[in-house]
Structures are given as structure tokens and as C-alpha cells.
Design a protein around this motif. Structure first.
Motif, PDB file in Angstrom:
ATOM      1  N   GLU A 235     -50.677  18.573  58.749  1.00  0.00           N
ATOM      2  CA  GLU A 235     -49.385  19.036  59.272  1.00  0.00           C
ATOM      3  C   GLU A 235     -48.253  18.331  58.526  1.00  0.00           C
ATOM      4  N   THR A 236     -47.169  19.053  58.302  1.00  0.00           N
ATOM      5  CA  THR A 236     -46.000  18.500  57.613  1.00  0.00           C
ATOM      6  C   THR A 236     -45.083  17.819  58.627  1.00  0.00           C
ATOM      7  N   LEU A 237     -44.611  16.635  58.269  1.00  0.00           N
ATOM      8  CA  LEU A 237     -43.724  15.843  59.116  1.00  0.00           C
ATOM      9  C   LEU A 237     -42.312  15.886  58.536  1.00  0.00           C
ATOM     10  N   LEU A 238     -41.308  16.143  59.381  1.00  0.00           N
ATOM     11  CA  LEU A 238     -39.901  16.171  58.974  1.00  0.00           C
ATOM     12  C   LEU A 238     -39.088  15.309  59.933  1.00  0.00           C
ATOM     13  N   VAL A 239     -38.196  14.482  59.383  1.00  0.00           N
ATOM     14  CA  VAL A 239     -37.338  13.602  60.183  1.00  0.00           C
ATOM     15  C   VAL A 239     -35.927  13.651  59.605  1.00  0.00           C
ATOM     16  N   ASP A 240     -34.933  13.802  60.459  1.00  0.00           N
ATOM     17  CA  ASP A 240     -33.547  13.900  60.013  1.00  0.00           C
ATOM     18  C   ASP A 240     -32.967  12.508  59.757  1.00  0.00           C
ATOM     19  N   GLY A 241     -32.794  12.148  58.493  1.00  0.00           N
ATOM     20  CA  GLY A 241     -32.250  10.846  58.139  1.00  0.00           C
ATOM     21  C   GLY A 241     -30.818  10.659  58.595  1.00  0.00           C
ATOM     22  N   ARG A 242     -30.043  11.748  58.630  1.00  0.00           N
ATOM     23  CA  ARG A 242     -28.665  11.650  59.124  1.00  0.00           C
ATOM     24  C   ARG A 242     -28.651  11.210  60.578  1.00  0.00           C
ATOM     25  N   HIS A 243     -29.496  11.853  61.392  1.00  0.00           N
ATOM     26  CA  HIS A 243     -29.572  11.486  62.804  1.00  0.00           C
ATOM     27  C   HIS A 243     -30.035  10.040  62.961  1.00  0.00           C
ATOM     28  N   CYS A 244     -31.052   9.642  62.192  1.00  0.00           N
ATOM     29  CA  CYS A 244     -31.596   8.283  62.310  1.00  0.00           C
ATOM     30  C   CYS A 244     -30.568   7.232  61.917  1.00  0.00           C
ATOM     31  N   SER A 245     -29.788   7.511  60.873  1.00  0.00           N
ATOM     32  CA  SER A 245     -28.765   6.547  60.461  1.00  0.00           C
ATOM     33  C   SER A 245     -27.687   6.400  61.530  1.00  0.00           C
ATOM     34  N   GLU A 246     -27.307   7.528  62.164  1.00  0.00           N
ATOM     35  CA  GLU A 246     -26.311   7.470  63.224  1.00  0.00           C
ATOM     36  C   GLU A 246     -26.857   6.755  64.454  1.00  0.00           C
ATOM     37  N   GLN A 247     -28.138   6.945  64.725  1.00  0.00           N
ATOM     38  CA  GLN A 247     -28.761   6.256  65.846  1.00  0.00           C
ATOM     39  C   GLN A 247     -28.766   4.753  65.607  1.00  0.00           C
ATOM     40  N   LEU A 248     -29.032   4.347  64.376  1.00  0.00           N
ATOM     41  CA  LEU A 248     -28.993   2.922  64.036  1.00  0.00           C
ATOM     42  C   LEU A 248     -27.570   2.387  64.158  1.00  0.00           C
ATOM     43  N   ARG A 249     -26.586   3.146  63.696  1.00  0.00           N
ATOM     44  CA  ARG A 249     -25.190   2.690  63.784  1.00  0.00           C
ATOM     45  C   ARG A 249     -24.772   2.474  65.238  1.00  0.00           C
ATOM     46  N   ARG A 250     -25.197   3.408  66.115  1.00  0.00           N
ATOM     47  CA  ARG A 250     -24.834   3.299  67.528  1.00  0.00           C
ATOM     48  C   ARG A 250     -25.491   2.100  68.205  1.00  0.00           C
ATOM     49  N   THR A 251     -26.721   1.795  67.820  1.00  0.00           N
ATOM     50  CA  THR A 251     -27.487   0.759  68.518  1.00  0.00           C
ATOM     51  C   THR A 251     -27.379  -0.619  67.880  1.00  0.00           C
ATOM     52  N   ASP A 252     -27.068  -0.669  66.582  1.00  0.00           N
ATOM     53  CA  ASP A 252     -26.994  -1.971  65.902  1.00  0.00           C
ATOM     54  C   ASP A 252     -26.085  -1.837  64.676  1.00  0.00           C
ATOM     55  N   GLU A 253     -24.800  -2.076  64.867  1.00  0.00           N
ATOM     56  CA  GLU A 253     -23.846  -1.908  63.778  1.00  0.00           C
ATOM     57  C   GLU A 253     -24.113  -2.867  62.624  1.00  0.00           C
ATOM     58  N   GLU A 254     -24.588  -4.067  62.924  1.00  0.00           N
ATOM     59  CA  GLU A 254     -24.849  -5.035  61.855  1.00  0.00           C
ATOM     60  C   GLU A 254     -26.021  -4.585  60.989  1.00  0.00           C
ATOM     61  N   ALA A 255     -27.075  -4.063  61.603  1.00  0.00           N
ATOM     62  CA  ALA A 255     -28.216  -3.556  60.829  1.00  0.00           C
ATOM     63  C   ALA A 255     -27.774  -2.388  59.957  1.00  0.00           C
ATOM     64  N   TYR A 256     -26.916  -1.526  60.495  1.00  0.00           N
ATOM     65  CA  TYR A 256     -26.387  -0.405  59.712  1.00  0.00           C
ATOM     66  C   TYR A 256     -25.578  -0.914  58.526  1.00  0.00           C
ATOM     67  N   ARG A 257     -24.750  -1.920  58.768  1.00  0.00           N
ATOM     68  CA  ARG A 257     -23.941  -2.497  57.684  1.00  0.00           C
ATOM     69  C   ARG A 257     -24.827  -3.068  56.583  1.00  0.00           C
ATOM     70  N   VAL A 258     -25.876  -3.783  56.972  1.00  0.00           N
ATOM     71  CA  VAL A 258     -26.785  -4.383  55.991  1.00  0.00           C
ATOM     72  C   VAL A 258     -27.446  -3.306  55.146  1.00  0.00           C
ATOM     73  N   LEU A 259     -27.963  -2.257  55.771  1.00  0.00           N
ATOM     74  CA  LEU A 259     -28.699  -1.233  55.034  1.00  0.00           C
ATOM     75  C   LEU A 259     -27.802  -0.294  54.244  1.00  0.00           C
ATOM     76  N   SER A 260     -26.524  -0.268  54.557  1.00  0.00           N
ATOM     77  CA  SER A 260     -25.596   0.576  53.794  1.00  0.00           C
ATOM     78  C   SER A 260     -24.859  -0.205  52.710  1.00  0.00           C
TER      79      SER A 260
END
Length: 386
Positions: A235-260
Motif C-alpha cells: 500500500e502507498t503511504l502519503l503524508v502532508d508535510g505542510r500540515h505536519c510542519s504547521e502542527q509542529l509550529r503550533r505545538t513547539d515553536e522552538e523545534a519549528y525554528r530549529v528545523l527551519s
């Protein structure tokens, strides 16, 4: 705001991008400030600095090629707008040196607002609103437009009813974009025969990832068509990276800053044959902090260098938090590809993977260049509004 003279000109404010369309929006206020002109449309204000307005005077452009003909050294950095007048056709500006310029209202194409998604919310849409009929795509402009709109909105599009052959699939791909040749070839057919030093050419499960992170410019679209499979799994797996990045920004702004903001090393190595390398952040954003690209691939992630102990710890903890979001079941969309269904994946946004499988699984597909499919979408009047 879009003002055009002689070609569409995009002018930004910090908080919004507005499009003036004749008959659809009215500027209630246009005023001249110390360093800019402000235009208020439907209670939304956009401020445009004098230098930007002067630099984009119609006289600066060739009307046939739309290229800028002026030398930036000739720009008068001290010129100021003396008065601004709103008309039905646009905005007229009078300058303190006697110059007059006019920006016409521009009728722009449709701006598609990307819609982040969770896998669970998309399962019921795959066979319906996410799928376009093969004959509509290859024979009508509307069908092709539907594919681009899905890609701009969701980062994925399915085409159903495609003949189960490599030739028909390649023809379909040529309608959507331009094939991007890589070390794996141009258009390819593959099975789990380990033809390359890449886990894609095996039958083991693959976690969600983006392809070609080791290229300076990642491949644009990923295309898959399963021509046949005589066993379970795959089976093919698909995940929306845009959604995941926004979820990370909402839950942990510092982790988002580090990865961006932290470059990650990626590598593809076949000794004596290939050695590709690239360093880039996992999450790429524009000057306004808006999402541009997800570059996530644990398989091709290389050693990092020149990190302090503290920086290394922050990076790993941040990457683990993002990985947990990407690998959460609610964000995963699982699809069993069957002969006749072709999936187009925006590799700059959507991660893909697969479940393990047994039996012979025959696939075909290719990469399509990002610049070309986005170009063709714009020609049809579609663009992405971040």
C-alpha cells in the motif's frame, strides 16, 4: 494587491496579498504617506513604498518581452509621490519631479489556497474528489486544470482509467509536465530487484519521506502507477508535510525554528558511480515565514558537522518531535494503487512511503520538474496563494 502596467505586478504587504479586480473590489481610500502610498480595499490596507512604485513604472518594461529594461543604478531613490488618484481603471500617481505613472487594475487568474490535510480526513475522497478521469486529462483543458488545482490545493492528484501500460502512463505524464531525468533514468519501470542502491528497489516497508533530498533542487512531482501485483501488501503511504510542519509550529515553536533554520546533510552514494550531496533545512520557508518545502528523508540523512553539543541536542529533539507527527496514524493516508490509477505527488510538500509486500509488484513512473508543471498551471490561470 495586483496592479498591472504593462504586466501583472504583485505588491506585498506584511499581512496580506490582495488582488484588485475590476468590478469585484473597490478601494475606499488611497493616501500618500511619508514614504509610501496606502490603499484600503474592503477595510484591508496595503502600503506600497515609493521605491517599489517608481521601479515598476511601465516605462521600465519592454511591452513585447515583459522584461525590465532599466538599470537599477538609474533609480531615483529620493523621488516621492506628490499625489495619488483612484480611478475605475487603476491608480494614477504624480511625482515631485513631474513624472506621472499609472497602475492599471489587473484581472488575475485563480489563486488556489493550499489546504493542509490529515490522512484520516482524505480517505473517503481518494476515489471521488481527488481523482480525475484519464480521458478528461488528455483530451480537455478542464481535466488538466483539475489535476493542477488538486496539486496546488492538496499536493496530490489521482488520475483514474489510465490504460495499464508504461506507454500510456508516460503519455499522461507528458501532458502534466516535463520528465526530469536523474540517476534512475527518465521514465522508469521497476520491481523489487535491487537494481539501484536504494530501498525503493526492495520489498521492505518504507517510512514517509521526500525524494531526492540530496539534490540541490529536489525533483518536483513524483508519479507512480502500479501495473500489477500478485501478492499482499505494497500500500502507498502519503503524508502532508505542510500540515505536519504547521502542527509542529503550533505545538513547539522552538523545534519549528530549529528545523527551519538548521541545515541538514543529505547524501546518495554508490561507490564509484554516484555521490550526490546537499545541505538544507528540513522545513524551508519564505521571507514571510510561509511554508515552501519539506525536505525530510531519514534514509538519506548524513552525518551533521560543526554542531555544538547544545545545538546537536536541540536538533535531535526537534527532529524526533517532527518524526512523531509525521508517523502518527491520524496524519497517514494509505492507498492501495491498482492498475489504471496513477498518483501525482508534489515532492516539495507531500511525503510518501509504502508497506512491505510479497509477490511480484511491477511499477512505472517518473519525476516531473517543478518549474514546468507550475508554469503549465499558471498558463491555465492557476497559481498557489501561500
Amino acid at each position: 494587491m495586483y496592479l498591472a502596467r504593462p504586466s501583472p505586478l504583485r505588491l506585498f504587504s506584511k499581512t496580506s496579498i490582495m488582488s484588485i479586480r475590476s468590478g469585484s473590489s473597490k478601494a475606499s481610500i488611497v493616501s500618500v504617506n511619508k514614504k509610501d502610498v496606502s490603499v484600503t480595499i474592503d477595510s484591508n490596507e496595503t502600503r506600497i513604498d515609493f521605491l517599489h512604485l517608481r521601479d515598476n513604472n511601465a516605462k521600465q518594461f519592454d511591452r513585447n518581452t515583459y522584461q525590465r529594461m532599466s538599470n537599477i543604478l538609474d533609480l531615483d531613490v529620493n523621488s516621492k509621490v506628490k499625489s495619488a488618484e483612484l480611478t475605475n481603471q487603476g491608480i494614477n500617481l504624480a511625482w515631485d519631479d513631474g513624472e506621472f505613472t499609472k497602475f492599471e487594475l489587473s484581472e488575475e487568474g485563480s489563486n488556489v489556497l493550499p489546504q493542509p490535510w490529515r490522512g484520516e480526513s482524505m480517505e473517503s475522497k481518494v476515489s471521488d474528489s481527488l481523482t480525475v478521469d484519464f480521458n478528461r486529462v488528455v483530451h480537455t483543458k478542464d481535466g488538466l486544470t483539475d489535476v493542477y488545482e488538486l496539486l496546488l490545493k492538496y499536493g496530490i492528484a489521482f488520475v483514474g482509467g489510465c490504460p495499464a501500460s508504461a506507454e500510456s502512463t508516460e503519455f499522461l505524464c507528458s501532458m502534466v509536465g516535463v520528465i526530469h531525468p536523474t540517476l534512475f533514468g527518465g521514465f522508469w519501470k521497476f520491481t523489487s530487484d535491487h537494481a539501484y542502491g536504494d530501498t525503493a528497489y526492495s520489498n521492505i516497508p518504507l517510512r514517509a519521506h521526500n525524494d531526492s533530498c540530496y539534490f540541490e533542487t529536489s525533483t518536483g512531482l513524483q508519479v507512480f502507477h502500479c501495473l500489477g501485483h500478485d501478492g499482499p501488501g505494497g500500500e502507498t503511504l502519503l503524508v502532508d508535510g505542510r500540515h505536519c510542519s504547521e502542527q509542529l509550529r503550533r505545538t513547539d515553536e522552538e523545534a519549528y525554528r530549529v528545523l527551519s533554520s538548521t541545515d541538514v546533510n543529505y547524501r546518495y552514494l554508490e561507490k564509484g558511480k554516484y555521490h550526490f550531496k546537499c545541505a538544507a533545512p528540513v522545513i524551508r520557508t519564505d521571507n514571510f515565514g510561509k511554508f515552501v518545502q519539506m525536505k525530510y528523508n531519514d534514509y538519506d540523512r548524513d552525518l551533521h558537522q560543526n554542531f555544538s553539543v547544545e545545538e546537536s541536542e536541540k536538533f535531535y529533539l526537534s527532529l524526533i518531535k517532527l518524526a512523531k507527527i509525521i508517523q502518527s496514524r491520524e496524519n497517514e493516508l494509505w492507498v492501495k494503487l491498482t492498475p489504471g490509477t496513477v498518483v501525482f505527488i508534489d515532492n516539495w510538500r507531500v511525503l510518501h512511503g509504502r508497506s512491505g509486500f510479497t509477490g511480484r509488484r511491477s511499477m512505472c513512473g517518473c519525476y516531473l520538474t517543478r518549474d514546468d508543471w507550475r508554469n503549465r498551471a499558471r498558463i491555465l490561470g492557476l497559481d498557489s496563494l501561500n
